[in-house]
Write an enzyme that holds these catalytic residues in place. Structure first.
Site, PDB file in Angstrom:
ATOM      1  N   HIS A 806       0.858  -1.182   0.000  1.00 44.33           N
ATOM      2  CA  HIS A 806       0.000   0.000   0.000  1.00 44.33           C
ATOM      3  C   HIS A 806       0.896   1.234   0.000  1.00 44.33           C
ATOM      4  O   HIS A 806       1.603   1.505   0.977  1.00 44.33           O
ATOM      5  CB  HIS A 806      -0.911   0.006   1.230  1.00 44.33           C
ATOM      6  CG  HIS A 806      -1.929  -1.104   1.210  1.00 44.33           C
ATOM      7  ND1 HIS A 806      -2.407  -1.696   2.369  1.00 44.33           N
ATOM      8  CD2 HIS A 806      -2.557  -1.723   0.181  1.00 44.33           C
ATOM      9  CE1 HIS A 806      -3.293  -2.628   2.042  1.00 44.33           C
ATOM     10  NE2 HIS A 806      -3.389  -2.657   0.715  1.00 44.33           N
ATOM     11  N   GLU A 809       1.398   3.808   2.935  1.00 40.33           N
ATOM     12  CA  GLU A 809       1.931   3.336   4.214  1.00 40.33           C
ATOM     13  C   GLU A 809       3.453   3.434   4.203  1.00 40.33           C
ATOM     14  O   GLU A 809       4.170   2.436   4.236  1.00 40.33           O
ATOM     15  CB  GLU A 809       1.434   1.921   4.486  1.00 40.33           C
ATOM     16  CG  GLU A 809      -0.080   1.875   4.647  1.00 40.33           C
ATOM     17  CD  GLU A 809      -0.669   0.470   4.667  1.00 40.33           C
ATOM     18  OE1 GLU A 809       0.118  -0.501   4.672  1.00 40.33           O
ATOM     19  OE2 GLU A 809      -1.900   0.342   4.674  1.00 40.33           O
ATOM     20  N   HIS A 903       3.099  -3.461   6.990  1.00 38.86           N
ATOM     21  CA  HIS A 903       2.045  -2.492   6.706  1.00 38.86           C
ATOM     22  C   HIS A 903       2.114  -1.329   7.689  1.00 38.86           C
ATOM     23  O   HIS A 903       2.873  -1.366   8.663  1.00 38.86           O
ATOM     24  CB  HIS A 903       0.660  -3.152   6.804  1.00 38.86           C
ATOM     25  CG  HIS A 903       0.286  -3.973   5.617  1.00 38.86           C
ATOM     26  ND1 HIS A 903      -0.609  -3.555   4.660  1.00 38.86           N
ATOM     27  CD2 HIS A 903       0.712  -5.203   5.214  1.00 38.86           C
ATOM     28  CE1 HIS A 903      -0.737  -4.481   3.737  1.00 38.86           C
ATOM     29  NE2 HIS A 903       0.058  -5.494   4.038  1.00 38.86           N
ATOM     30  N   GLU A 981       1.747  -4.617  11.471  1.00 42.57           N
ATOM     31  CA  GLU A 981       1.199  -3.267  11.400  1.00 42.57           C
ATOM     32  C   GLU A 981       2.016  -2.325  12.283  1.00 42.57           C
ATOM     33  O   GLU A 981       2.213  -2.592  13.468  1.00 42.57           O
ATOM     34  CB  GLU A 981      -0.259  -3.256  11.869  1.00 42.57           C
ATOM     35  CG  GLU A 981      -1.205  -4.080  11.006  1.00 42.57           C
ATOM     36  CD  GLU A 981      -1.666  -3.328   9.773  1.00 42.57           C
ATOM     37  OE1 GLU A 981      -1.191  -2.200   9.555  1.00 42.57           O
ATOM     38  OE2 GLU A 981      -2.516  -3.869   9.038  1.00 42.57           O
TER      39      GLU A 981
END
Length: 999
Positions: A806, A809, A903, A981
């Site tokens: 992504h 990010e 991420h 994350e």
């Protein structure tokens, strides 16, 4: 027993009064548990039956009715089904009859109104009361401002507010003109209550208006009755008084909800950029699920802060119904699900299993002198690089092709780069003549690159610096400030500017070289064919000297911003509405106007579509959607200049899509000052104050190319720039571009210890946009060429890491950067890891998205982390070949021990993991788990203390079945398959907790 007690003789009355007295005493002195006990034993029904019996006595015996009504009001507040019980026992007529009969007796009336309010808490019962004339009855009781019978008026207003929760009652109230009456009553009480003694009455009237405006007819009538102006004027008088917060909050909610909805001030919400896709693929992608959509009634969720939801992140926790409960689907099925004839091509991506270490040893000897001489990028012949448009042949194999490091594209000539090592302090000063020669050589190499592939290399320059500014002259020409003669158009020649800057560069930024960056940036392919470099990416930056506390949110900042939006509607005279930057129509913008900021975003990873000057120091900003998409607005990165010193500039980014953001919980954006950098302080710093994130009045329309009714949110912040006429860059998070990554890999390769670190940099594939996706292999060199050492080298288990699927990010890339630097370092733990594992790393899985300033998608308009089930080799080449490589490892019995996809998370703090577990998923879904049949190694839960376990989740959701972690776990049988994350904001728990701060 009490419910059927006879209401006949005086002795009966005495007994009843005693019972009521005892009940009242017990419930008033007891806790809520006593009331719930009474309800569970049928107390509500008994009291209602007693009320019906007592109401039949003529004349009414108020000595019995009053305590009975008090008890009903008290018990009814705790009984969730009280309204239904009232209907079932047909007590609504009884209550209304008692209310009518007591209109002239305020004490008795107040008790009746209390019960009426409790009954109306059930919408169905409230609707029935409304049909039977309850609202007309109550309006007879509510009077203009008066100090008499205040208690009764308050009870009537609260009962009316409860009745208006029913939409049919709200429509009835609007049709009968009650809305205008409520506005007049509110004005009267607000004007006369100068001592603020009756705040509860004023707020009660506002709650009635709030419920009425939940329906469209109510909002339209409210606007037609000048409700916006009336409430806005009234609330301006209250802002300085802290005691009036309940009034201010409710008024703000009403104004925010009733503000007329407008389309975004753009011709279309589709991206300014489009990219032709191969084959018959559709260019425009539909919105994904409910992501960013305005759900039914969503505009009615108008609290001070929206509930924290996470529908847009890769791994959000879903409701239990989304959990996968099919055991067959949950079981890992590591079987070959890939064309076997294609797997051979990935053998070349594992050179560590068949490398000639004698040849490698000679290469290592040559690399010893790299720091003392100028080198080109690795330029040995590259293996075949699959592209998105390459046609597969039945005999398409890489098995017999040479295994080498990643070089330029086939046919591209060696790209010479002047190598000034960032590790050498003595090189901080050099001969400008040499630098001119280096730049000329670089230019010649770019020209030769262009001859082979004209689209591949292009001229780049820095966006012109403010050479007329006093600080620029002082830094670069301290002895001849007044004699600078720029070329026509106000900019110095590109080569002169770069030379000036490189003479100033101290070479003290670790793992960064401006020359490496420029060389890599010249071969980047972008849709808009970027011509400019962003200064922070070219110059580099140092980490801040210390962590910074989380921003303390000022009380009431959100309502202040909402009221400012309303002020634009009511007082449009001071609104400029001047477009100063427009990516779609540059000719319509008016940059450089006196007293106006100048914006720019056409550089790598830049994202700003439009800037509108609202007032002298306030600007509305609109982000660009992802390429070939009409959504995913979050990432921003742009340049701003021509600012004044110590002036508070306000920026409103008005087309955000997420329901909530860490910007509401202490997060700040980042800012980079060119002047600070040139004075020796090159840092991205957290900046901004009065920051908040809230739903605005803009909506998407189908006519503009979007999803009808989709809501937008505003991120607003204020900034005081540190210098006059500076050039500053603002971004959602610390930017990390594709060219930064590529130049970083070049520097790591040149500065590693080749005797200890085995490093191979190859190309996984070519992206849809024609850029190279690098693949790294890192491990330890074998101790010797003895058989046992070579066998240990080849038998090391794999760890597969990847990041930046992504593009928005960017924190994932910074984590990956730290991972790479650590793995090639001399740290004893890094050395041990290299000796134990072979690391396969894809540091940037979506280069095209990063380059073109996307937040979530690739050039195909797809979220690549939703394509792992069936990736398309043309539309999703990086996913296709990453999965192919993983399948190849699996087919050779070398499936990774650990798979981790890096991420970033925008709505949570800390660093945490998402993994996969059959048992935890079934337990969470409430399914019975037979532990004798379903066995599971719990090793997936063994994680480092840096991860916050409370935020970790090991559930497998149906909506995530096409993500990397689930597919690798299920299809390749990798037990430790994770999504990692990392927060955008900071750590509040765990090993790296810093009290109320982030790094």
């Amino acid at each position: 027993k009490f419910a059927v007690f006879p209401f006949q003789s005086s002795s009966d009355k005495d007994v009843i009064l005693n019972i009521l007295s005892v009940l009242t005493d017990l419930l008033s002195r007891g806790t809520g548990r006593r009331i719930h006990y009474v309800i569970s034993k049928g107390g509500s029904e008994a009291l209602l039956q007693a009320l019906a019996a007592a109401a039949q006595i003529e004349p009414p015996d108020h000595s019995t009715l009053l305590p009975l009504l008090r008890l009903l009001a008290r018990v009814g507040q705790q009984d969730r089904k009280f309204g239904l019980k009232v209907q079932k026992l047909e007590a609504t007529d009884t209550i209304l009859s008692l209310t009518r009969r007591n209109l002239g007796h305020h004490l008795h009336l107040t008790h009746c109104l209390w019960v009426l309010r409790v009954c109306a808490s059930n919408v169905t019962t409230g609707t029935t009361l409304g049909i039977n004339g309850a609202m007309e009855l109550i309006f007879k009781v509510i009077t203009p401002y008066s100090k008499r019978y205040v208690r009764t008026v308050r009870a009537a207003i609260e009962a009316l507010a409860a009745l208006l929760k029913s939409k049919s009652n709200s429509r009835r109230a609007v049709n009968r003109g009650y809305l205008g009456g409520l506005l007049r009553l509110y004005q009267d009480w607000h004007h006369n209550d100068v001592s603020n003694n009756y705040i509860y009455i004023r707020r009660g009237l506002l709650l009635c208006l709030k419920h009425i405006t939940n329906i469209q007819l109510g909002r339209e009538t409210f606007l037609g009755s000048r409700g916006m102006e009336i409430l806005f004027t009234s609330v301006e008088d209250c802002l300085s008084c802290r005691n009036l917060d309940p009034i201010i909050t409710t008024v703000t909610q009403i104004l925010r909800k009733c503000h007329p909805k407008e389309p975004l001030p753009v011709a279309t919400v589709r991206s300014s950029y489009s990219f032709p896709l191969p084959g018959n693929a559709k260019v425009e992608r539909p919105c994904e699920g409910s992501e960013g959509k305005c759900l039914k009634g969503d505009y009615e969720s108008d609290g001070e802060e929206e509930p924290e939801k996470d529908l847009d992140n890769e791994e959000s926790k879903e409701e239990d119904y989304d959990l996968e409960t099919d055991v067959n689907k949950l079981r890992s099925r590591p079987v070959l699900d890939w064309p076997e004839e294609e797997l051979g091509q990935y053998e070349a991506m594992c050179p560590e299993l068949s490398h000639n270490f004698q040849e490698l040893e000679s290469e290592s000897e040559e690399e010893k002198s790299l720091e003392d001489r100028t080198e080109s990028f690795p330029s040995t012949p590259s293996h075949f690089i699959p592209s998105a448009t390459s046609v597969k042949h039945p005999n398409y194999r890489w098995r017999n092709q040479s295994v080498t490091e990643m070089g330029p594209e086939p046919g591209e000539k060696d790209f010479k780069v002047p190598l000034q090592s960032w590790t050498k302090k003595e090189k901080s000063r050099w001969d400008p003549t040499d630098e001119k020669r280096d730049i000329a050589e670089t230019s010649q190499d770019a020209d030769s690159c262009e001859e082979e592939d004209p689209a591949r290399s292009h001229a780049l320059t820095l966006h012109p610096l403010p050479i007329e500014a006093a600080w620029y002259k002082k830094i670069f020409y301290p002895e001849r400030e007044a004699s600078i003669n720029p070329s026509p158009g106000g900019r110095l020649e590109s080569s002169d500017m770069v030379i000036n800057l490189l003479e100033k560069h101290q070479g003290d930024i670790p793992f960064h070289s401006p020359r490496f960056y420029v060389a890599r940036a010249k071969c980047v392919k972008s849709i808009s064919d970027y011509k400019d470099l962003a200064f922070p990416d070219f110059w580099g930056h140092q980490p801040p000297l210390s962590s910074k506390p989380l921003l303390e949110r000022k009380d009431g900042v959100q309502r202040e911003k909402v009221l400012d939006d309303v002020r634009r509607l009511i007082q449009p005279g001071d609104v400029l509405s001047r477009t100063v930057f427009d990516l779609d129509e540059p000719s319509h913008s008016s940059p450089g106007a006196p007293g106006c900021l100048t914006f720019f975003s056409k550089f790598e990873s830049g994202n700003l579509r439009k800037a509108i000057q609202v007032r002298e120091f306030e600007y509305d900003l609109i982000m660009n959607a992802d390429v070939n998409s009409n959504q995913h607005h979050q990432w921003f990165y742009f340049e701003v200049r021509d600012m004044k010193l110590e002036v508070a500039y306000r920026f409103n980014i008005i087309n955000c899509e997420k329901f909530n953001s860490q910007f509401n919980y202490g997060m700040q954006l980042v800012m980079y000052s060119v002047k600070e950098a040139l004075q020796g302080r090159p840092c991205w710093l957290r900046a901004g104050y009065d920051i908040c994130y809230y739903k605005n009045h803009y909506r998407c329309s189908a006519a503009a190319g979007g999803t009808r009714g989709k809501c937008y949110y505003t991120l607003t912040f204020s900034i005081k720039f540190p210098h006059k006429d500076d050039v500053c860059y603002l971004a959602y998070h610390y930017p990390y571009t594709y060219s930064t990554m590529m130049s970083h890999l070049d520097i790591l390769e040149q500065n590693r210890n080749p005797k200890k670190v085995y490093w191979r940099q190859q190309t996984l594939c070519q992206t849809l946009g024609g850029n190279l996706c690098p693949l790294l292999t890192i491990t330890a060199m074998p101790e010797s060429k003895k058989r046992d050492d070579l066998e240990q080298f080849c038998s090391r288990p794999y760890v597969f890491l990847m990041a930046r699927v992504h593009p928005g990010e960017s924190n994932a890339s910074w984590v990956m950067k730290g991972t790479l630097e650590f793995l090639v370092s001399s740290d004893p733990i890094a050395d041990l890891l290299r000796k134990c594992f072979i690391f396969k790393i894809i540091p940037m899985l979506n280069p095209d998205g990063v380059i073109n300033g996307n937040h979530r998608c690739s050039l195909s308009g797809d979220d690549l982390n939703r394509q792992w089930l069936t990736p398309n080799s043309q539309l999703h080449p990086t996913i296709y070949h990453a999965k192919g490589l993983l399948y190849y490892l699996h087919s050779t019995g070398r499936a990774p021990l650990v798979f981790c996809d890096y991420h970033g998370h925008s709505q949570k703090k800390n660093v945490f993991l998402y993994g996969c577990s059959i048992k935890e998923t079934l337990w969470q879904a409430g399914c019975t788990v037979d532990t004798t049949v379903i066995t599971e190694d719990v090793g997936y839960r063994v994680v480092a203390p840096a991860f916050v376990m409370n935020s970790c989740s090991f559930l497998v959701e149906k909506s995530r079945e096409s993500t990397a972690r689930v597919v690798v776990w299920r299809e390749m049988g990798v037990l430790r398959s994770y999504t990692m994350e990392s927060t955008y904001c900071g750590c509040s728990h765990g090993l790296y907790k810093v009290s109320k701060s982030f790094k």
